[in-house]
Scaffold this active site. Structure first.
Site, PDB file in Angstrom:
ATOM      1  N   ASP A 213      34.170  38.556  36.295  1.00 53.21           N
ATOM      2  CA  ASP A 213      33.790  39.773  35.600  1.00 53.21           C
ATOM      3  C   ASP A 213      32.687  39.411  34.626  1.00 53.21           C
ATOM      4  O   ASP A 213      32.912  38.730  33.643  1.00 53.21           O
ATOM      5  CB  ASP A 213      34.994  40.368  34.852  1.00 53.21           C
ATOM      6  CG  ASP A 213      34.646  41.683  34.192  1.00 53.21           C
ATOM      7  OD1 ASP A 213      34.496  42.678  34.914  1.00 53.21           O
ATOM      8  OD2 ASP A 213      34.485  41.696  32.961  1.00 53.21           O
ATOM      9  N   GLU A 305      30.858  41.576  40.825  1.00 58.86           N
ATOM     10  CA  GLU A 305      30.611  43.007  40.833  1.00 58.86           C
ATOM     11  C   GLU A 305      29.154  43.281  41.154  1.00 58.86           C
ATOM     12  O   GLU A 305      28.283  42.461  40.869  1.00 58.86           O
ATOM     13  CB  GLU A 305      30.893  43.573  39.444  1.00 58.86           C
ATOM     14  CG  GLU A 305      32.190  44.303  39.351  1.00 58.86           C
ATOM     15  CD  GLU A 305      32.438  44.739  37.925  1.00 58.86           C
ATOM     16  OE1 GLU A 305      32.804  45.884  37.739  1.00 58.86           O
ATOM     17  OE2 GLU A 305      32.262  43.915  37.017  1.00 58.86           O
ATOM     18  N   CYS A 361      50.196  46.326  39.694  1.00 50.89           N
ATOM     19  CA  CYS A 361      50.787  47.219  40.678  1.00 50.89           C
ATOM     20  C   CYS A 361      49.752  48.018  41.454  1.00 50.89           C
ATOM     21  O   CYS A 361      50.069  48.684  42.430  1.00 50.89           O
ATOM     22  CB  CYS A 361      51.756  48.180  39.991  1.00 50.89           C
ATOM     23  SG  CYS A 361      50.916  49.360  38.907  1.00 50.89           S
ATOM     24  N   ASP A 387      39.234  42.163  30.681  1.00 54.83           N
ATOM     25  CA  ASP A 387      38.294  41.470  31.562  1.00 54.83           C
ATOM     26  C   ASP A 387      39.007  40.617  32.604  1.00 54.83           C
ATOM     27  O   ASP A 387      38.577  40.531  33.755  1.00 54.83           O
ATOM     28  CB  ASP A 387      37.333  40.611  30.737  1.00 54.83           C
ATOM     29  CG  ASP A 387      36.531  41.452  29.748  1.00 54.83           C
ATOM     30  OD1 ASP A 387      36.237  42.610  30.101  1.00 54.83           O
ATOM     31  OD2 ASP A 387      36.217  40.961  28.656  1.00 54.83           O
TER      32      ASP A 387
HETATM   33 ZN   LIG Z   1      50.611  48.352  36.842  1.00 56.02          ZN
END
Ligand SMILES: [Zn+2]
Length: 444
Positions: A213, A305, A361, A387
Protein backbone atom coordinates in the site's frame (compact mmCIF):
# COMPACT_ATOMS: atom_id res chain seq x y z
CA UNK A 1 21.54 -10.12 -21.67
CA UNK A 2 20.41 -7.00 -19.94
CA UNK A 3 21.24 -3.43 -20.85
CA UNK A 4 22.05 -1.27 -17.90
CA UNK A 5 23.43 2.18 -17.34
CA UNK A 6 25.99 2.83 -14.64
CA UNK A 7 26.15 6.50 -13.90
CA UNK A 8 28.85 8.16 -11.85
CA UNK A 9 29.44 11.74 -10.83
CA UNK A 10 32.86 12.95 -11.95
CA UNK A 11 35.45 15.17 -10.34
CA UNK A 12 37.39 16.43 -13.35
CA UNK A 13 40.46 18.63 -12.96
CA UNK A 14 40.13 22.13 -14.40
CA UNK A 15 41.97 21.13 -17.56
CA UNK A 16 39.86 17.98 -17.94
CA UNK A 17 36.76 20.08 -17.50
CA UNK A 18 37.95 22.43 -20.24
CA UNK A 19 38.54 19.43 -22.49
CA UNK A 20 35.05 18.06 -21.74
CA UNK A 21 33.48 21.42 -22.51
CA UNK A 22 35.41 21.70 -25.72
CA UNK A 23 34.27 18.21 -26.77
CA UNK A 24 30.65 19.05 -26.01
CA UNK A 25 31.14 22.25 -28.00
CA UNK A 26 32.50 20.24 -30.91
CA UNK A 27 29.35 18.11 -30.86
CA UNK A 28 27.28 21.28 -31.02
CA UNK A 29 29.32 22.68 -33.92
CA UNK A 30 28.86 19.50 -35.95
CA UNK A 31 25.14 19.43 -35.16
CA UNK A 32 24.62 23.04 -36.21
CA UNK A 33 26.72 22.62 -39.36
CA UNK A 34 24.67 19.60 -40.46
CA UNK A 35 21.40 21.29 -39.61
CA UNK A 36 22.31 24.42 -41.57
CA UNK A 37 23.18 22.25 -44.56
CA UNK A 38 19.94 20.27 -44.48
CA UNK A 39 17.90 23.41 -43.91
CA UNK A 40 19.53 25.25 -46.82
CA UNK A 41 18.92 22.26 -49.07
CA UNK A 42 15.26 21.96 -48.07
CA UNK A 43 14.79 25.71 -48.54
CA UNK A 44 16.43 25.66 -51.96
CA UNK A 45 14.18 22.83 -53.12
CA UNK A 46 11.11 24.59 -51.76
CA UNK A 47 12.01 27.75 -53.64
CA UNK A 48 12.67 25.85 -56.87
CA UNK A 49 9.33 24.09 -56.56
CA UNK A 50 7.62 27.46 -56.21
CA UNK A 51 9.17 28.49 -59.55
CA UNK A 52 7.59 25.43 -61.11
CA UNK A 53 10.77 23.38 -61.35
CA UNK A 54 10.10 19.69 -60.81
CA UNK A 55 11.68 16.27 -60.94
CA UNK A 56 15.31 16.18 -62.15
CA UNK A 57 15.47 19.94 -62.42
CA UNK A 58 15.45 20.28 -58.64
CA UNK A 59 18.61 20.49 -56.60
CA UNK A 60 19.25 16.96 -55.38
CA UNK A 61 18.27 16.36 -51.76
CA UNK A 62 20.88 16.08 -49.05
CA UNK A 63 20.78 12.76 -47.22
CA UNK A 64 20.59 13.03 -43.47
CA UNK A 65 21.53 9.52 -42.53
CA UNK A 66 24.33 9.39 -39.97
CA UNK A 67 26.55 7.73 -42.56
CA UNK A 68 26.14 10.51 -45.13
CA UNK A 69 26.36 13.25 -42.54
CA UNK A 70 29.63 11.81 -41.32
CA UNK A 71 31.01 11.48 -44.85
CA UNK A 72 30.11 15.06 -45.70
CA UNK A 73 31.47 16.31 -42.40
CA UNK A 74 34.84 14.76 -43.11
CA UNK A 75 34.98 16.73 -46.35
CA UNK A 76 33.87 19.97 -44.74
CA UNK A 77 35.62 19.87 -41.37
CA UNK A 78 38.84 21.54 -42.51
CA UNK A 79 36.95 24.69 -43.42
CA UNK A 80 34.18 24.53 -40.80
CA UNK A 81 36.34 23.55 -37.84
CA UNK A 82 40.04 23.77 -38.67
CA UNK A 83 40.72 22.95 -35.03
CA UNK A 84 39.00 19.56 -35.32
CA UNK A 85 42.14 17.65 -34.41
CA UNK A 86 41.92 18.99 -30.86
CA UNK A 87 38.83 16.87 -30.20
CA UNK A 88 38.03 13.22 -30.45
CA UNK A 89 36.17 12.44 -33.67
CA UNK A 90 33.51 10.89 -31.46
CA UNK A 91 32.62 14.39 -30.30
CA UNK A 92 31.59 15.42 -33.83
CA UNK A 93 29.91 12.08 -34.23
CA UNK A 94 27.80 12.77 -31.12
CA UNK A 95 26.43 15.92 -32.73
CA UNK A 96 25.81 14.29 -36.10
CA UNK A 97 24.10 11.35 -34.44
CA UNK A 98 21.78 13.67 -32.50
CA UNK A 99 20.96 15.47 -35.72
CA UNK A 100 20.29 12.28 -37.69
CA UNK A 101 17.92 11.11 -34.96
CA UNK A 102 16.18 14.47 -34.67
CA UNK A 103 15.61 14.66 -38.43
CA UNK A 104 14.41 11.08 -38.55
CA UNK A 105 11.93 11.78 -35.75
CA UNK A 106 10.71 14.90 -37.51
CA UNK A 107 10.29 13.13 -40.85
CA UNK A 108 8.66 10.18 -39.13
CA UNK A 109 6.07 12.20 -37.29
CA UNK A 110 5.34 14.32 -40.37
CA UNK A 111 4.49 11.17 -42.28
CA UNK A 112 2.55 9.87 -39.30
CA UNK A 113 4.89 6.91 -38.91
CA UNK A 114 6.02 7.86 -35.46
CA UNK A 115 4.11 7.22 -32.27
CA UNK A 116 3.92 9.70 -29.45
CA UNK A 117 4.18 13.43 -29.37
CA UNK A 118 4.91 14.99 -32.76
CA UNK A 119 8.56 15.89 -33.15
CA UNK A 120 9.26 19.31 -34.61
CA UNK A 121 12.03 20.30 -36.96
CA UNK A 122 15.33 20.41 -35.05
CA UNK A 123 16.56 23.77 -33.90
CA UNK A 124 20.08 25.12 -33.74
CA UNK A 125 21.86 24.42 -30.47
CA UNK A 126 22.70 27.54 -28.58
CA UNK A 127 26.15 27.97 -27.12
CA UNK A 128 24.71 29.08 -23.80
CA UNK A 129 21.69 26.87 -23.43
CA UNK A 130 22.49 23.57 -25.10
CA UNK A 131 23.00 20.61 -22.82
CA UNK A 132 26.65 19.63 -22.78
CA UNK A 133 27.19 16.02 -23.68
CA UNK A 134 29.58 13.83 -25.61
CA UNK A 135 29.39 10.11 -26.26
CA UNK A 136 32.09 7.61 -27.11
CA UNK A 137 31.20 4.34 -28.78
CA UNK A 138 34.70 3.43 -29.92
CA UNK A 139 38.13 3.85 -28.42
CA UNK A 140 39.65 2.90 -25.14
CA UNK A 141 37.18 3.98 -22.51
CA UNK A 142 36.65 2.03 -19.33
CA UNK A 143 35.59 2.29 -15.75
CA UNK A 144 38.18 1.78 -13.05
CA UNK A 145 37.73 1.64 -9.33
CA UNK A 146 38.32 5.35 -8.89
CA UNK A 147 38.51 6.72 -12.42
CA UNK A 148 36.63 6.90 -15.67
CA UNK A 149 39.01 6.62 -18.59
CA UNK A 150 37.79 8.72 -21.50
CA UNK A 151 39.59 8.98 -24.83
CA UNK A 152 41.39 12.32 -25.29
CA UNK A 153 40.18 13.52 -21.88
CA UNK A 154 42.22 11.16 -19.75
CA UNK A 155 41.60 9.47 -16.42
CA UNK A 156 38.88 11.46 -14.75
CA UNK A 157 38.41 10.98 -11.05
CA UNK A 158 35.11 9.40 -10.04
CA UNK A 159 33.21 11.09 -7.28
CA UNK A 160 31.72 7.69 -6.43
CA UNK A 161 32.97 4.14 -6.16
CA UNK A 162 33.29 2.42 -9.53
CA UNK A 163 34.42 -0.90 -8.14
CA UNK A 164 31.24 -2.81 -8.84
CA UNK A 165 31.29 -2.06 -12.54
CA UNK A 166 35.06 -2.48 -12.78
CA UNK A 167 34.79 -5.91 -11.13
CA UNK A 168 31.96 -7.04 -13.42
CA UNK A 169 33.98 -6.09 -16.48
CA UNK A 170 37.12 -7.72 -15.11
CA UNK A 171 35.20 -10.93 -14.42
CA UNK A 172 33.90 -10.91 -17.97
CA UNK A 173 30.24 -10.75 -16.97
CA UNK A 174 29.71 -7.22 -18.29
CA UNK A 175 30.75 -5.33 -21.38
CA UNK A 176 30.81 -1.57 -21.68
CA UNK A 177 29.23 -0.53 -24.98
CA UNK A 178 29.53 3.21 -24.74
CA UNK A 179 30.12 6.03 -22.34
CA UNK A 180 28.45 9.42 -22.29
CA UNK A 181 29.90 12.36 -20.43
CA UNK A 182 27.29 14.99 -19.69
CA UNK A 183 26.97 18.15 -17.65
CA UNK A 184 23.92 18.26 -15.45
CA UNK A 185 22.97 20.49 -12.57
CA UNK A 186 26.41 21.94 -12.19
CA UNK A 187 28.31 18.70 -12.37
CA UNK A 188 29.81 16.28 -14.88
CA UNK A 189 28.59 12.70 -15.03
CA UNK A 190 29.80 9.65 -16.88
CA UNK A 191 27.16 7.15 -17.88
CA UNK A 192 28.37 3.75 -19.01
CA UNK A 193 25.99 1.71 -21.14
CA UNK A 194 26.67 -1.84 -20.06
CA UNK A 195 25.58 -5.18 -21.42
CA UNK A 196 25.53 -7.76 -18.70
CA UNK A 197 24.82 -11.44 -18.57
CA UNK A 198 24.51 -11.55 -14.82
CA UNK A 199 21.57 -13.75 -14.04
CA UNK A 200 19.65 -12.81 -10.96
CA UNK A 201 18.51 -15.45 -8.54
CA UNK A 202 14.84 -16.27 -8.18
CA UNK A 203 13.09 -14.36 -5.40
CA UNK A 204 14.05 -15.68 -1.97
CA UNK A 205 10.45 -16.47 -1.14
CA UNK A 206 9.28 -17.61 -4.52
CA UNK A 207 5.75 -18.47 -3.45
CA UNK A 208 5.34 -15.54 -1.14
CA UNK A 209 2.90 -12.80 -2.00
CA UNK A 210 3.23 -9.30 -0.67
CA UNK A 211 0.72 -6.51 -1.01
CA UNK A 212 2.04 -2.97 -1.05
CA UNK A 213 0.00 0.00 0.00
CA UNK A 214 1.77 3.08 -1.23
CA UNK A 215 1.27 6.16 0.82
CA UNK A 216 2.18 9.73 1.39
CA UNK A 217 2.97 9.71 5.08
CA UNK A 218 4.80 6.42 4.78
CA UNK A 219 6.37 5.42 1.49
CA UNK A 220 4.84 1.96 1.72
CA UNK A 221 3.16 -0.47 4.07
CA UNK A 222 3.63 -4.16 3.36
CA UNK A 223 1.01 -6.81 4.02
CA UNK A 224 3.59 -8.40 6.30
CA UNK A 225 3.00 -5.47 8.62
CA UNK A 226 6.29 -3.79 7.86
CA UNK A 227 6.28 -0.06 7.37
CA UNK A 228 8.74 1.68 5.10
CA UNK A 229 9.28 5.32 5.96
CA UNK A 230 9.17 7.91 3.24
CA UNK A 231 12.44 9.28 1.95
CA UNK A 232 11.19 12.79 2.32
CA UNK A 233 14.46 14.46 1.56
CA UNK A 234 12.52 16.89 -0.55
CA UNK A 235 10.58 18.25 2.40
CA UNK A 236 13.69 18.40 4.51
CA UNK A 237 15.70 20.23 1.90
CA UNK A 238 12.83 22.47 0.90
CA UNK A 239 13.91 25.30 3.16
CA UNK A 240 17.35 25.24 1.69
CA UNK A 241 15.89 25.18 -1.80
CA UNK A 242 13.66 28.15 -1.02
CA UNK A 243 16.57 30.11 0.35
CA UNK A 244 18.69 29.41 -2.71
CA UNK A 245 15.85 30.32 -5.03
CA UNK A 246 15.41 33.59 -3.18
CA UNK A 247 19.09 34.35 -3.52
CA UNK A 248 18.90 33.61 -7.22
CA UNK A 249 15.99 35.98 -7.67
CA UNK A 250 18.07 38.83 -6.22
CA UNK A 251 20.83 38.32 -8.77
CA UNK A 252 20.86 39.78 -12.22
CA UNK A 253 19.66 36.99 -14.50
CA UNK A 254 19.54 36.75 -18.27
CA UNK A 255 16.92 38.70 -20.16
CA UNK A 256 15.80 37.54 -23.56
CA UNK A 257 14.17 40.80 -24.53
CA UNK A 258 17.13 43.03 -23.85
CA UNK A 259 19.70 40.32 -24.49
CA UNK A 260 21.22 40.93 -21.07
CA UNK A 261 23.77 38.34 -20.05
CA UNK A 262 23.48 36.87 -16.54
CA UNK A 263 25.93 38.13 -13.95
CA UNK A 264 28.62 35.88 -12.57
CA UNK A 265 26.86 35.95 -9.21
CA UNK A 266 23.64 34.80 -10.87
CA UNK A 267 25.52 31.95 -12.52
CA UNK A 268 26.96 30.89 -9.18
CA UNK A 269 23.60 31.04 -7.39
CA UNK A 270 21.97 29.13 -10.24
CA UNK A 271 24.58 26.40 -10.03
CA UNK A 272 24.11 26.13 -6.25
CA UNK A 273 20.36 25.76 -6.66
CA UNK A 274 20.88 23.14 -9.34
CA UNK A 275 23.21 21.17 -7.13
CA UNK A 276 20.74 21.10 -4.23
CA UNK A 277 17.89 20.05 -6.49
CA UNK A 278 20.09 17.36 -7.92
CA UNK A 279 21.02 16.02 -4.54
CA UNK A 280 17.38 15.79 -3.52
CA UNK A 281 16.47 13.93 -6.70
CA UNK A 282 19.34 11.51 -6.27
CA UNK A 283 18.47 10.73 -2.66
CA UNK A 284 14.86 10.11 -3.56
CA UNK A 285 15.82 7.82 -6.40
CA UNK A 286 18.21 5.97 -4.13
CA UNK A 287 15.47 5.29 -1.56
CA UNK A 288 13.13 3.96 -4.23
CA UNK A 289 15.80 1.78 -5.78
CA UNK A 290 16.67 0.20 -2.45
CA UNK A 291 13.04 -0.61 -1.73
CA UNK A 292 12.20 -2.01 -5.17
CA UNK A 293 15.39 -4.07 -5.27
CA UNK A 294 14.51 -5.59 -1.93
CA UNK A 295 10.91 -6.34 -2.86
CA UNK A 296 11.81 -7.89 -6.22
CA UNK A 297 14.53 -10.11 -4.79
CA UNK A 298 12.49 -11.22 -1.83
CA UNK A 299 8.94 -11.88 -3.01
CA UNK A 300 7.70 -13.98 -5.91
CA UNK A 301 4.59 -11.88 -6.32
CA UNK A 302 4.13 -8.22 -5.53
CA UNK A 303 0.68 -6.66 -5.71
CA UNK A 304 0.40 -2.90 -6.00
CA UNK A 305 -2.41 -0.48 -6.47
CA UNK A 306 -3.03 1.32 -9.71
CA UNK A 307 -2.87 4.85 -8.46
CA UNK A 308 -4.05 7.56 -10.73
CA UNK A 309 -0.78 9.43 -10.52
CA UNK A 310 -1.56 12.01 -13.17
CA UNK A 311 -4.89 12.80 -11.50
CA UNK A 312 -3.29 13.10 -8.10
CA UNK A 313 -0.56 15.43 -9.27
CA UNK A 314 -3.29 17.76 -10.52
CA UNK A 315 -4.59 17.98 -6.97
CA UNK A 316 -2.47 20.85 -5.72
CA UNK A 317 -2.31 20.05 -2.06
CA UNK A 318 -1.16 16.52 -2.69
CA UNK A 319 0.97 17.33 -5.70
CA UNK A 320 4.28 18.05 -4.08
CA UNK A 321 4.10 15.05 -1.81
CA UNK A 322 3.01 12.69 -4.54
CA UNK A 323 5.74 13.85 -6.83
CA UNK A 324 8.07 13.51 -3.88
CA UNK A 325 7.14 9.92 -3.27
CA UNK A 326 7.42 9.16 -7.02
CA UNK A 327 4.71 6.55 -7.33
CA UNK A 328 5.12 6.12 -11.06
CA UNK A 329 8.85 5.61 -10.74
CA UNK A 330 8.26 3.08 -7.96
CA UNK A 331 6.06 0.93 -10.17
CA UNK A 332 8.36 1.21 -13.17
CA UNK A 333 11.35 0.03 -11.15
CA UNK A 334 9.38 -2.74 -9.50
CA UNK A 335 8.17 -4.07 -12.82
CA UNK A 336 11.53 -4.32 -14.51
CA UNK A 337 13.28 -5.67 -11.45
CA UNK A 338 10.61 -8.32 -10.90
CA UNK A 339 11.09 -9.36 -14.51
CA UNK A 340 14.83 -9.80 -13.87
CA UNK A 341 14.24 -12.11 -10.95
CA UNK A 342 11.42 -13.96 -12.63
CA UNK A 343 8.86 -12.63 -10.21
CA UNK A 344 5.61 -10.95 -11.11
CA UNK A 345 3.88 -7.70 -10.36
CA UNK A 346 0.13 -7.55 -10.22
CA UNK A 347 -1.54 -4.19 -10.50
CA UNK A 348 -4.91 -4.05 -8.85
CA UNK A 349 -7.82 -2.44 -10.58
CA UNK A 350 -8.04 1.22 -9.81
CA UNK A 351 -11.54 0.77 -8.41
CA UNK A 352 -10.63 -2.12 -6.14
CA UNK A 353 -11.68 -0.98 -2.66
CA UNK A 354 -8.52 -2.06 -0.88
CA UNK A 355 -9.01 0.36 1.99
CA UNK A 356 -12.73 -0.16 2.46
CA UNK A 357 -12.68 -3.95 2.44
CA UNK A 358 -12.19 -5.88 5.66
CA UNK A 359 -9.22 -8.19 5.34
CA UNK A 360 -10.71 -10.41 8.03
CA UNK A 361 -14.16 -11.20 6.64
CA UNK A 362 -14.35 -9.40 3.33
CA UNK A 363 -17.11 -7.01 4.25
CA UNK A 364 -16.97 -3.72 2.38
CA UNK A 365 -17.63 -0.45 4.13
CA UNK A 366 -19.67 2.13 2.27
CA UNK A 367 -17.65 4.95 3.72
CA UNK A 368 -14.23 5.30 5.25
CA UNK A 369 -13.06 8.75 6.19
CA UNK A 370 -9.50 9.75 5.45
CA UNK A 371 -9.00 10.49 9.11
CA UNK A 372 -9.80 6.92 10.16
CA UNK A 373 -6.32 5.51 10.51
CA UNK A 374 -7.59 2.27 12.05
CA UNK A 375 -9.93 -0.10 10.28
CA UNK A 376 -12.68 -1.31 12.61
CA UNK A 377 -14.94 -3.94 11.09
CA UNK A 378 -18.52 -3.81 12.32
CA UNK A 379 -19.24 -7.26 10.87
CA UNK A 380 -16.49 -9.42 12.39
CA UNK A 381 -14.84 -7.08 14.83
CA UNK A 382 -11.44 -6.95 13.17
CA UNK A 383 -9.34 -3.99 14.31
CA UNK A 384 -6.32 -3.30 12.15
CA UNK A 385 -4.12 -0.46 10.95
CA UNK A 386 -5.77 1.04 7.91
CA UNK A 387 -2.75 0.68 5.61
CA UNK A 388 -1.91 -2.87 6.68
CA UNK A 389 -5.55 -3.82 6.06
CA UNK A 390 -5.29 -2.41 2.53
CA UNK A 391 -1.97 -4.16 1.89
CA UNK A 392 -3.41 -7.50 3.03
CA UNK A 393 -6.36 -7.06 0.68
CA UNK A 394 -3.97 -6.40 -2.18
CA UNK A 395 -1.94 -9.50 -1.35
CA UNK A 396 -5.18 -11.52 -1.48
CA UNK A 397 -5.68 -10.46 -5.07
CA UNK A 398 -2.72 -12.55 -6.17
CA UNK A 399 -4.69 -15.73 -5.55
CA UNK A 400 -7.22 -14.81 -8.19
CA UNK A 401 -4.80 -13.53 -10.77
CA UNK A 402 -4.33 -15.82 -13.73
CA UNK A 403 -0.72 -16.88 -13.97
CA UNK A 404 -0.05 -18.11 -17.46
CA UNK A 405 3.63 -18.86 -17.14
CA UNK A 406 4.48 -17.81 -13.61
CA UNK A 407 7.12 -15.45 -14.92
CA UNK A 408 7.43 -11.88 -16.01
CA UNK A 409 5.62 -8.85 -14.86
CA UNK A 410 1.97 -9.30 -15.61
CA UNK A 411 0.06 -6.11 -15.90
CA UNK A 412 -3.32 -7.08 -14.58
CA UNK A 413 -5.64 -4.19 -14.80
CA UNK A 414 -9.15 -5.57 -15.05
CA UNK A 415 -8.70 -7.70 -12.00
CA UNK A 416 -11.74 -8.74 -9.99
CA UNK A 417 -10.94 -9.83 -6.46
CA UNK A 418 -12.27 -13.25 -5.55
CA UNK A 419 -12.14 -12.80 -1.85
CA UNK A 420 -15.54 -13.62 -0.45
CA UNK A 421 -17.37 -10.37 -0.40
CA UNK A 422 -20.34 -9.98 1.85
CA UNK A 423 -22.64 -7.54 0.14
CA UNK A 424 -23.99 -4.91 2.40
CA UNK A 425 -27.02 -2.88 1.50
CA UNK A 426 -26.04 0.01 -0.70
CA UNK A 427 -22.67 -1.46 -1.48
CA UNK A 428 -21.83 -2.51 -4.98
CA UNK A 429 -19.62 -5.55 -5.44
CA UNK A 430 -15.98 -4.67 -5.07
CA UNK A 431 -13.79 -4.76 -8.11
CA UNK A 432 -16.56 -3.71 -10.42
CA UNK A 433 -15.89 -0.59 -12.38
CA UNK A 434 -18.31 2.09 -11.41
CA UNK A 435 -18.31 5.75 -10.66
CA UNK A 436 -16.59 5.60 -7.30
CA UNK A 437 -13.89 8.05 -6.35
CA UNK A 438 -10.52 6.44 -6.98
CA UNK A 439 -8.70 4.82 -4.10
CA UNK A 440 -6.82 8.00 -3.49
CA UNK A 441 -7.65 7.98 0.16
CA UNK A 442 -5.11 5.32 0.91
CA UNK A 443 -2.52 7.77 -0.19
CA UNK A 444 -3.54 10.56 2.10
ZN1 LIG B 1 -14.59 -8.00 9.01
Amino acid sequence: MTLLAYRFALDPTPSQERALRSHAGAARVAFNWGLARVKANLGQREAEKSYGIAGDGLTSPVSWSLYSLRKDWNVAKDTVAPWWRECSKEAFNTGLDHLARALKNWAGSRKGKRKGKPAGFPRFKSKRKARLSVRWTTGSFRCEERHAVLPRIGRVKLHEDGRRLADLVAAGTARVLSVTAGFERGRWFASFAVETGVSRPAPRHRDAVVGIDLGIKKLAVLSTGEEIPNPRHMSGALRKLRRLARTLSRRQGPDRRTGRRPSNRWERASAALGRTQGRVTDQRKDGLHKLTTRLASEFGTVVVEDLNVAGMVRNRRLARHVADASFGEFRRQLEYKAAWHGGRVIVADRWFASSKTCSGCGAVKAKLALSERTYVCTTCGTVLDRDINAAVNLARLAGSAPDSNGRGADRQTGLVPQVAVKRQPGTAPAGQTRSLPPQGESAA
